[in-house]
Design an enzyme around this catalytic site. Structure first.
Site, short mmCIF file in Angstrom:
data_model
loop_
_atom_site.label_atom_id
_atom_site.label_comp_id
_atom_site.label_asym_id
_atom_site.label_seq_id
_atom_site.Cartn_x
_atom_site.Cartn_y
_atom_site.Cartn_z
CB VAL A 85 -3.27 -1.25 -2.57
CG1 VAL A 85 -4.55 -0.57 -2.09
CG2 VAL A 85 -3.52 -2.71 -2.89
CG HIS B 166 -1.72 1.28 1.36
ND1 HIS B 166 -1.32 2.34 2.17
CD2 HIS B 166 -2.87 1.68 0.76
CE1 HIS B 166 -2.21 3.32 2.06
NE2 HIS B 166 -3.15 2.94 1.22
CB SER B 167 1.07 4.27 0.26
OG SER B 167 1.47 5.60 0.09
CB VAL B 168 6.08 4.18 0.33
CG1 VAL B 168 5.90 5.65 0.04
CG2 VAL B 168 5.91 3.89 1.81
CB ALA C 253 2.57 -0.08 -4.08
#
Length: 308
Positions: free
Chosen positions: A183, A144-146, A148
């Site tokens: 995500v 999720h976010s960083v 990813a």
């Protein structure tokens, strides 16, 4: 409740959950949360789910525990039969002395990380899991976010340029996953900073974690990955993003999709499949409520099953 993970037992002993499992001695943040949902059938070959949290490489309020709501939903779903284990990992964070409730201390090794510390921790955690549970490449790496960003950096492997090769010796022992689910991800650091040029906090956290050299930002960005060379056995990428994300713009998803399509990934390929999944909700809402993150994981599981 934290319980030990047995090597045998009865069905009533499951799911088995163990939190804060140390995977290295680098710092207090080098830990894993692990869940084994049931006794494994030796004639069945389900997948592991490995989750990497976000938080701009620096936020102490976002940790491996951010996966627990999603994990509970998956445990109650019919898809749990396709999951051998679930893990969520912590990694060292970059300095955040301005955090309102938990400012970082310069003397704390858990809160003073710089690239490549974060990705080295992720690789160490995955290697720990692979050696303990022997699942090799049979896992979906979810970020999720960083998180990813870090997930795709696992697949990028050695292709960082000469200046990084000596730093990534560990990754030679890590088998990349069958699938990656990004995500609300950050995939192009220079583009992110440019898009938010009127919001200096973005350049601030990118520089804080990766240094001030924009050439490094470019080199470590997932859009720069040479996946045909570094991840030849990758089967599926799912890029999941919400138009309601107030922190990371949809453009990041578009840039990653374009980069993958340029390397032969598409929604029609049976070998290197690419799927875009539109989510709903704000940036952190997708994991805070858990349902959207669980839906994205189920979609990825079903995608792998359809390719079998």
């Amino acid at each position: 409740m934290t319980r030990s993970l047995p090597t045998n037992g009865t069905s009533s002993d499951y799911p088995q959950v163990q939190n804060d499992v140390p995977y290295s001695e680098e710092s207090s943040l080098n830990t894993l949360d692990i869940c084994i949902p049931r006794l494994n059938n030796p004639n069945h070959d389900p997948l592991w789910i490995v989750f990497i949290h976000g938080g701009a490489w620096q936020d102490p309020a976002i940790s491996a525990s951010s996966f627990r709501k999603t994990q509970d939903l998956l445990l109650d779903s019919s898809e749990i039969k396709s999951i051998a284990g679930l893990a969520s990992l912590n990694y060292r964070l970059s300095p955040y002395p301005a955090h309102e409730t938990d400012p970082s201390n310069p003397a704390d090794p858990a809160r003073n990380a710089k690239h490549p510390d974060h990705i080295n921790d992720v690789l160490t955690a995955i290697l720990y899991l692979q050696e303990r549970y022997l699942f090799q490449d049979r896992y979906i790496l979810v970020g999720h976010s960083v998180g990813a960003t870090l997930a795709f950096q696992v697949a990028m492997k050695r292709y960082w340029g000469v200046q990084y090769e000596s730093t990534y010796a560990l990754e030679l022992n890590v088998e990349p996953p069958l699938a990656i689910l990004g995500v609300e991800g950050i995939y192009d650091l220079p583009a992110l900073v440019k898009y938010h040029r009127k919001e200096p906090v973005y350049e601030g956290f990118v520089s804080n974690a990766n240094g001030s050299d924009s050439a490094v930002w470019k080199a470590v960005s997932p859009v720069e990955g040479l996946y045909e060379q570094s991840w030849p056995d990758g089967r599926l990428v799912v890029i999941a993003h919400s138009h309601g994300d107030e922190l990371v713009e949809w453009e990041q998803a578009e840039l990653m999709v374009a980069a993958l399509e340029g390397q032969g990934w598409d929604d029609k390929s049976d070998a290197r499949h690419l799927k875009v999944l539109e989510m709903t909700g704000k940036h952190d809402q997708v994991w805070e409520e858990g349902g959207e993150l669980a839906r994205a994981i189920v979609t990825t599981l079903q995608g792998i099953q359809a390719m079998a």
